[in-house]
Design an enzyme around this catalytic site. Structure first.
Site, PDB file in Angstrom:
ATOM      1  CG  LEU A  19      10.597  95.562  -9.677  1.00 51.50           C
ATOM      2  CD1 LEU A  19      10.383  95.598  -8.324  1.00 51.50           C
ATOM      3  CD2 LEU A  19       9.202  95.534 -10.338  1.00 51.50           C
ATOM      4  CG  ASP A  71      16.797  94.985 -27.166  1.00 54.06           C
ATOM      5  OD1 ASP A  71      15.540  94.985 -27.014  1.00 54.06           O
ATOM      6  OD2 ASP A  71      17.341  95.774 -27.908  1.00 54.06           O
ATOM      7  CG  ASN A  98      11.845  93.888 -14.122  1.00 55.56           C
ATOM      8  OD1 ASN A  98      11.012  94.460 -13.354  1.00 55.56           O
ATOM      9  ND2 ASN A  98      13.011  94.151 -14.534  1.00 55.56           N
ATOM     10  CB  SER A 155       1.512  99.360 -14.594  1.00 54.47           C
ATOM     11  OG  SER A 155       1.289 100.743 -13.907  1.00 54.47           O
ATOM     12  CE1 TYR A 190       5.048 101.223 -18.200  1.00 57.39           C
ATOM     13  CE2 TYR A 190       3.397 101.965 -16.741  1.00 57.39           C
ATOM     14  CZ  TYR A 190       4.590 101.136 -16.947  1.00 57.39           C
ATOM     15  OH  TYR A 190       4.935 100.546 -15.906  1.00 57.39           O
ATOM     16  CE  LYS A 194       4.465  97.460 -17.812  1.00 57.28           C
ATOM     17  NZ  LYS A 194       5.203  96.311 -17.435  1.00 57.28           N
ATOM     18  CB  THR A 225      12.672 102.600 -11.098  1.00 55.25           C
ATOM     19  OG1 THR A 225      11.547 102.718 -11.836  1.00 55.25           O
ATOM     20  CG2 THR A 225      12.102 101.485  -9.961  1.00 55.25           C
TER      21      THR A 225
HETATM   22  N1  LIG Z   1       8.622 102.124 -11.466  1.00 55.16           N
HETATM   23  C1  LIG Z   1       7.165 101.994 -11.205  1.00 55.16           C
HETATM   24  O1  LIG Z   1       6.522 102.616 -10.658  1.00 55.16           O
HETATM   25  C2  LIG Z   1       6.461 100.521 -11.774  1.00 55.16           C
HETATM   26  C3  LIG Z   1       5.420 100.418 -11.466  1.00 55.16           C
HETATM   27  C4  LIG Z   1       4.666  99.258 -12.124  1.00 55.16           C
HETATM   28  C5  LIG Z   1       5.307  98.356 -12.843  1.00 55.16           C
HETATM   29  N2  LIG Z   1       6.529  98.869 -13.269  1.00 55.16           N
HETATM   30  C6  LIG Z   1       7.212  97.763 -14.079  1.00 55.16           C
HETATM   31  O2  LIG Z   1       8.310  97.268 -13.540  1.00 55.16           O
HETATM   32  C7  LIG Z   1       9.267  96.917 -14.538  1.00 55.16           C
HETATM   33  C8  LIG Z   1      10.516  97.436 -14.433  1.00 55.16           C
HETATM   34  O3  LIG Z   1      10.639  98.868 -14.426  1.00 55.16           O
HETATM   35  P1  LIG Z   1      11.303  99.706 -13.392  1.00 55.16           P
HETATM   36  O4  LIG Z   1      10.447 100.506 -12.637  1.00 55.16           O
HETATM   37  O5  LIG Z   1      12.354  99.110 -12.579  1.00 55.16           O
HETATM   38  O6  LIG Z   1      12.084 100.822 -14.593  1.00 55.16           O
HETATM   39  P2  LIG Z   1      13.559 100.991 -15.017  1.00 55.16           P
HETATM   40  O7  LIG Z   1      14.176 101.501 -13.964  1.00 55.16           O
HETATM   41  O8  LIG Z   1      13.598 101.718 -16.233  1.00 55.16           O
HETATM   42  O9  LIG Z   1      14.073  99.589 -15.092  1.00 55.16           O
HETATM   43  C9  LIG Z   1      13.585  99.094 -16.533  1.00 55.16           C
HETATM   44  C10 LIG Z   1      14.442  97.657 -17.020  1.00 55.16           C
HETATM   45  O10 LIG Z   1      14.007  97.283 -18.183  1.00 55.16           O
HETATM   46  C11 LIG Z   1      15.146  97.225 -19.298  1.00 55.16           C
HETATM   47  N3  LIG Z   1      14.532  97.498 -20.454  1.00 55.16           N
HETATM   48  C12 LIG Z   1      13.710  98.361 -21.129  1.00 55.16           C
HETATM   49  N4  LIG Z   1      13.627  98.029 -22.348  1.00 55.16           N
HETATM   50  C13 LIG Z   1      14.180  96.820 -22.759  1.00 55.16           C
HETATM   51  C14 LIG Z   1      14.376  96.087 -23.812  1.00 55.16           C
HETATM   52  N5  LIG Z   1      13.921  96.469 -24.979  1.00 55.16           N
HETATM   53  N6  LIG Z   1      14.985  94.991 -23.722  1.00 55.16           N
HETATM   54  C15 LIG Z   1      15.496  94.600 -22.343  1.00 55.16           C
HETATM   55  N7  LIG Z   1      15.399  95.248 -21.469  1.00 55.16           N
HETATM   56  C16 LIG Z   1      14.738  96.621 -21.571  1.00 55.16           C
HETATM   57  C17 LIG Z   1      15.919  98.425 -18.859  1.00 55.16           C
HETATM   58  O11 LIG Z   1      17.136  98.580 -19.418  1.00 55.16           O
HETATM   59  P3  LIG Z   1      18.033  99.631 -19.724  1.00 55.16           P
HETATM   60  O12 LIG Z   1      18.700  99.960 -18.536  1.00 55.16           O
HETATM   61  O13 LIG Z   1      18.943  99.351 -20.758  1.00 55.16           O
HETATM   62  O14 LIG Z   1      17.082 100.923 -19.854  1.00 55.16           O
HETATM   63  C18 LIG Z   1      15.915  98.305 -17.321  1.00 55.16           C
HETATM   64  O15 LIG Z   1      16.764  97.252 -16.901  1.00 55.16           O
HETATM   65  C19 LIG Z   1       8.860  97.450 -15.767  1.00 55.16           C
HETATM   66  O16 LIG Z   1       8.051  96.379 -16.608  1.00 55.16           O
HETATM   67  C20 LIG Z   1       7.669  98.430 -15.327  1.00 55.16           C
HETATM   68  O17 LIG Z   1       6.759  98.644 -16.389  1.00 55.16           O
HETATM   69  C21 LIG Z   1       7.238  99.884 -12.829  1.00 55.16           C
END
Ligand SMILES: NC(=O)c1ccc[n+]([C@@H]2O[C@H](COP(=O)([O-])OP(=O)(O)OC[C@H]3O[C@@H](n4cnc5c(N)ncnc54)[C@H](OP(=O)(O)O)[C@@H]3O)[C@@H](O)[C@H]2O)c1
Length: 280
Positions: A19, A71, A98, A155, A190, A194, A225
């Site tokens: 995202l 991080d 994010n 979320s 998780y 949230k 994602t």
């Molecule tokens: N996907 C969904 O359905 C959904 C729904 C609601 C909310 N969200 C929220 O949207 C946000 C983005 O998630 P996403 O779906 O895009 O998942 P994603 O593809 O797994 O991306 C998550 C990002 O956060 C980074 N991250 C994880 N741990 C970290 C840390 N300790 N320090 C810095 N960066 C870190 C990851 O880095 P790495 O690449 O190094 O792992 C990646 O860049 C999250 O907060 C998630 O909870 C997602």
């Protein structure tokens, strides 16, 4: 690197993929212009690759980007990122919290113990997010545009009232005693993290209410994602088959918030879904 000048300056944590990357992509495609700090933990070459992709996808964009190592589970990394941004720019206009992670997959697969998975989950999604916000708050308050916005990404799973109403998947379980077959909890580390984040976002809205920083807690929808990929093992769930949509859809919503189209919804604090307020 050209001067940031009149561009809005954003920091997006975890913007190398998912995202966060899609938000940067959508910003590059809009008139803006923006200068985006692409937050990335560990090896920032992944942020540099993401920036090359942004330029490739929007070659005539007036926006620019640069990698920022951060991080959010490391106080040292957060502090170093702050020092860098403070020294270079002295302000930011928008912070998008994010970065987030799911550890339930690693618990279920046995790679992490429950204690490890729960602790890491709350560390990243709650404590780390709060510490990043507290660290960067002075830079948001120093925003040159005074159009500063602070976004949290929560979320749909965080809603306690939806869960209590039975809207949650696999709600009713057979009366088979204990143990229940399979894992009776649905992403509990998780989703509870949230729910915890919702309180953090609510507090930030209150604390910054009279400082001209608009605070938003965005629920971006179920997105396809890498979220439920267990990073070290690469074990991934087919979230598309489970109904997840293109993350560009959630990103468009976030960008509308960044561009002030949802400013009227900033107060009182709430969880914003695309077309509705998410029940607490
Ligand atoms: N996907 C969904 O359905 C959904 C729904 C609601 C909310 N969200 C929220 O949207 C946000 C983005 O998630 P996403 O779906 O895009 O998942 P994603 O593809 O797994 O991306 C998550 C990002 O956060 C980074 N991250 C994880 N741990 C970290 C840390 N300790 N320090 C810095 N960066 C870190 C990851 O880095 P790495 O690449 O190094 O792992 C990646 O860049 C999250 O907060 C998630 O909870 C997602």
């Amino acid at each position: 690197m050209p001067p940031v000048g009149a561009k809005s300056l954003l920091l997006i944590t975890g913007a190398n993929t998912g995202l966060g990357f899609e938000v940067a992509k959508a910003l590059f495609a809009r008139p803006g212009p923006y200068h985006i700090l692409i937050g990335c933990r560990g090896d920032v070459s992944r942020a540099s690759d993401a920036i090359s992709k942004l330029k490739h996808l929007s070659p005539s964009s007036a926006s620019t980007a640069e990698p920022l190592s951060i991080d959010i589970s490391s106080d040292e990394s957060i502090a170093a990122a702050f020092e860098e941004v403070q020294e270079r720019f002295r302000y930011i206009d928008v912070l998008i919290n994010n970065a987030g992670a799911d550890f339930d997959t690693a618990i279920t697969s046995g790679r992490l113990t429950k204690r490890e998975g729960w602790s890491q989950c709350w560390d990243v999604n709650v404590a780390g997010t709060h510490i990043v916000t507290e660290t960067f708050a002075p830079l948001l308050l120093a925003s040159k545009s005074r159009q500063s916005r602070l976004l949290f990404i929560t979320s749909g799973l965080s809603s306690m009232s939806e869960n209590a109403s039975g809207a949650s998947p696999r709600y009713a379980l057979p009366p088979v005693g204990w143990p229940k077959p399979g894992n009776p909890f649905v992403y509990l580390a998780y989703r509870s993290s949230k729910s915890g984040l919702n309180m953090i976002a609510t507090e930030w809205a209150r604390v910054l209410r009279n400082d001209g920083v608009k605070v938003f807690n965005v629920s971006p929808g179920f997105l396809h994602t890498g979220l439920s990929t267990d990073r070290p093992t690469g074990e991934a769930k087919d979230t598309k088959a489970m109904g997840a949509v293109d993350p560009a859809i959630g990103a468009g919503f976030c960008v509308d918030v960044v561009e002030g189209k949802r400013d009227d919804q900033a107060w009182p604090p709430k969880v914003m879904r695309m077309n509705m307020v998410q029940p607490w």
